[in-house]
Motif scaffolding. Structure first.
Motif, PDB file in Angstrom:
ATOM      1  N   LEU A  64       0.805  -1.228   0.000  1.00 13.51           N
ATOM      2  CA  LEU A  64       0.000   0.000   0.000  1.00 13.51           C
ATOM      3  C   LEU A  64       0.840   1.280   0.000  1.00 13.51           C
ATOM      4  CD1 LEU A  64      -2.812   1.160  -0.034  1.00 13.51           C
ATOM      5  CD2 LEU A  64      -2.847   1.037   2.472  1.00 13.51           C
ATOM      6  N   PRO A  65       1.860   1.406   0.859  1.00 12.24           N
ATOM      7  CA  PRO A  65       2.634   2.664   0.840  1.00 12.24           C
ATOM      8  C   PRO A  65       3.253   2.959  -0.525  1.00 12.24           C
ATOM      9  CG  PRO A  65       3.106   1.410   2.828  1.00 12.24           C
ATOM     10  CD  PRO A  65       2.319   0.500   1.936  1.00 12.24           C
ATOM     11  N   GLY A  66       3.845   1.953  -1.134  1.00 10.36           N
ATOM     12  CA  GLY A  66       4.460   2.154  -2.447  1.00 10.36           C
ATOM     13  C   GLY A  66       3.431   2.438  -3.522  1.00 10.36           C
ATOM     14  N   PHE A  67       2.274   1.788  -3.430  1.00 11.21           N
ATOM     15  CA  PHE A  67       1.217   2.029  -4.404  1.00 11.21           C
ATOM     16  C   PHE A  67       0.706   3.462  -4.299  1.00 11.21           C
ATOM     17  CE2 PHE A  67      -3.393   2.056  -5.379  1.00 11.21           C
ATOM     18  CZ  PHE A  67      -3.302   1.809  -6.742  1.00 11.21           C
ATOM     19  N   VAL A  68       0.555   3.943  -3.062  1.00 14.43           N
ATOM     20  CA  VAL A  68       0.147   5.339  -2.861  1.00 14.43           C
ATOM     21  C   VAL A  68       1.190   6.273  -3.480  1.00 14.43           C
ATOM     22  CG1 VAL A  68      -0.259   7.144  -1.143  1.00 14.43           C
ATOM     23  CG2 VAL A  68      -1.228   4.855  -0.814  1.00 14.43           C
ATOM     24  N   GLY A  69       2.459   5.899  -3.336  1.00  7.40           N
ATOM     25  CA  GLY A  69       3.530   6.695  -3.940  1.00  7.40           C
ATOM     26  C   GLY A  69       3.412   6.737  -5.460  1.00  7.40           C
ATOM     27  N   LEU A  70       3.080   5.590  -6.068  1.00  4.54           N
ATOM     28  CA  LEU A  70       2.880   5.547  -7.518  1.00  4.54           C
ATOM     29  C   LEU A  70       1.714   6.443  -7.934  1.00  4.54           C
ATOM     30  CD1 LEU A  70       3.284   1.738  -8.401  1.00  4.54           C
ATOM     31  CD2 LEU A  70       4.993   3.552  -8.538  1.00  4.54           C
ATOM     32  N   CYS A  71       0.638   6.396  -7.162  1.00  3.68           N
ATOM     33  CA  CYS A  71      -0.537   7.228  -7.463  1.00  3.68           C
ATOM     34  C   CYS A  71      -0.190   8.715  -7.386  1.00  3.68           C
ATOM     35  CB  CYS A  71      -1.667   6.908  -6.486  1.00  3.68           C
ATOM     36  SG  CYS A  71      -2.386   5.262  -6.688  1.00  3.68           S
ATOM     37  N   LEU A  72       0.542   9.092  -6.355  1.00  2.51           N
ATOM     38  CA  LEU A  72       0.935  10.491  -6.215  1.00  2.51           C
ATOM     39  C   LEU A  72       1.829  10.920  -7.381  1.00  2.51           C
ATOM     40  CD1 LEU A  72       1.685  10.675  -2.377  1.00  2.51           C
ATOM     41  CD2 LEU A  72      -0.305  11.607  -3.583  1.00  2.51           C
TER      42      LEU A  72
END
Length: 329
Positions: free
Chosen positions: A9-17
């Motif tokens: 989740l943290p890395g995915f949120v980073g990709l989204c940002l």
């Protein structure tokens, strides 16, 4: 499952940002959003570095790339291939063949690039840009850094052609049909082709779109061909069905399935528009993640050779296809 989601989740949120930031910056600075997405990932990886807590999430970029390729099939129909006509189809196939072979020859015999890297560049230049790079990369087991660099080269050439093609079309006074077909058979990625086509005229936009989509349909054939070639090389010249299946990029089957569904009218225009928007976002997510795999030290070892190889091959294909298009259309 909960643990797995928590890890990514943290890395995915980073990709989204990163994806949102790339799209926002694109509207401000006028640079291709995918190129910006890669750049943001590269910037992160080569400055502060990618924190360990983000790595599981950023590594999901392969999933988003594959999903984007599959959904891309919804924008293609068998009818769009037929509508382009036999003359245009022959010109398209000839241009693709010349471009792919030129890249392969120069990459291996002049630039001294590895075979797999040369094949990635050839697929990107000859078929449909980034999508072909990803599809072939999965089939031949190319390194992620090679896929990311090849994609970056494609996007760089895209940026150049978006400027150059309209200027050439205006200077030569090309008709809408000639310009549209020329752009469709020789430019790299679908977005730039459609953009320059409709910037020229409505007729040019229609022909550019039809021709490019027909060309995109070759992605499955090329991906399978390259996967088969490298599988045979690794097995000493003999290839079993199981070996081919192991090396074959499975998501290409999903891509072909959606082409069939689109051809029989399963998707409405609104649904296709929504799917196209989803493809754009999936590619943005994927390329932020791909950017995080690029290290400046590795790219310095590769140099400008790959970009020059693609530029040279694309120039050859572009000049030849323009000459033929002017003569026969």
């Amino acid at each position: 499952m909960v643990t797995g989601v928590t890890r990514v989740l943290p890395g995915f949120v980073g990709l989204c940002l990163g994806a949102v930031l790339a799209r926002g910056l694109s509207t401000v600075v006028g640079v291709n959003e995918l190129l910006l997405a890669i750049g943001l990932g590269v910037l992160l990886a080569n400055t502060i570095g990618v924190p360990d807590s983000l790595r599981p999430g950023t590594a999901t970029h392969k999933i988003w790339l594959a999903a984007g390729i599959v959904l891309l099939g919804a924008s293609l129909t068998i009818g769009s291939i037929v509508e382009t006509g036999s003359t245009v189809l022959l010109l398209m196939i000839a241009t693709v063949t010349v471009t792919v072979l030129t890249v392969e020859v120069i990459a291996r015999n002049v630039a001294g690039l590895t075979e797999r890297f040369g094949s990635l560049l050839a697929a990107g230049a000859g078929i449909c840009g980034v999508s072909a790079v990803v599809a072939v990369g999965g089939g031949i087991r190319a390194r992620e850094t090679q896929i990311a660099y090849a994609a970056g080269v494609v996007l760089l050439i895209d940026a150049i052609t978006i400027v150059v093609y309209p200027i050439v079309g205006a200077r030569l006074g090309l008709s809408g049909i000639v310009f549209g077909v020329w752009a469709g058979v020789s430019m790299l990625s679908t977005g730039p082709v459609v953009a320059v086509g409709f910037a020229h005229s409505e007729v040019a936009g229609q022909w550019a779109t039809m021709t490019k989509l027909a060309r995109n349909a070759l992605i499955g054939v090329v991906a399978l061909g390259y996967a088969s070639y490298y599988a045979r090389r690794e097995s000493g010249g003999s290839t079993s069905v199981s070996t081919l299946w192991t090396n074959f990029p499975k998501f290409v089957l999903g891509f072909l399935a959606l082409v069939v569904l689109a051809s029989v009218g399963v998707f409405s225009p609104d649904q296709q528009a929504s799917i196209a928007n989803a493809v754009d976002w999936l590619f943005l997510l994927a390329f932020v993640g791909l950017g995080t795999e690029i290290r400046a030290t590795q790219l310095r070892g590769i140099g400008l050779g790959p970009a020059l190889v693609v530029f040279a091959a694309m120039t050859v294909g572009s000049v030849l296809s323009l000459a033929v298009a002017v003569a026969v259309l």
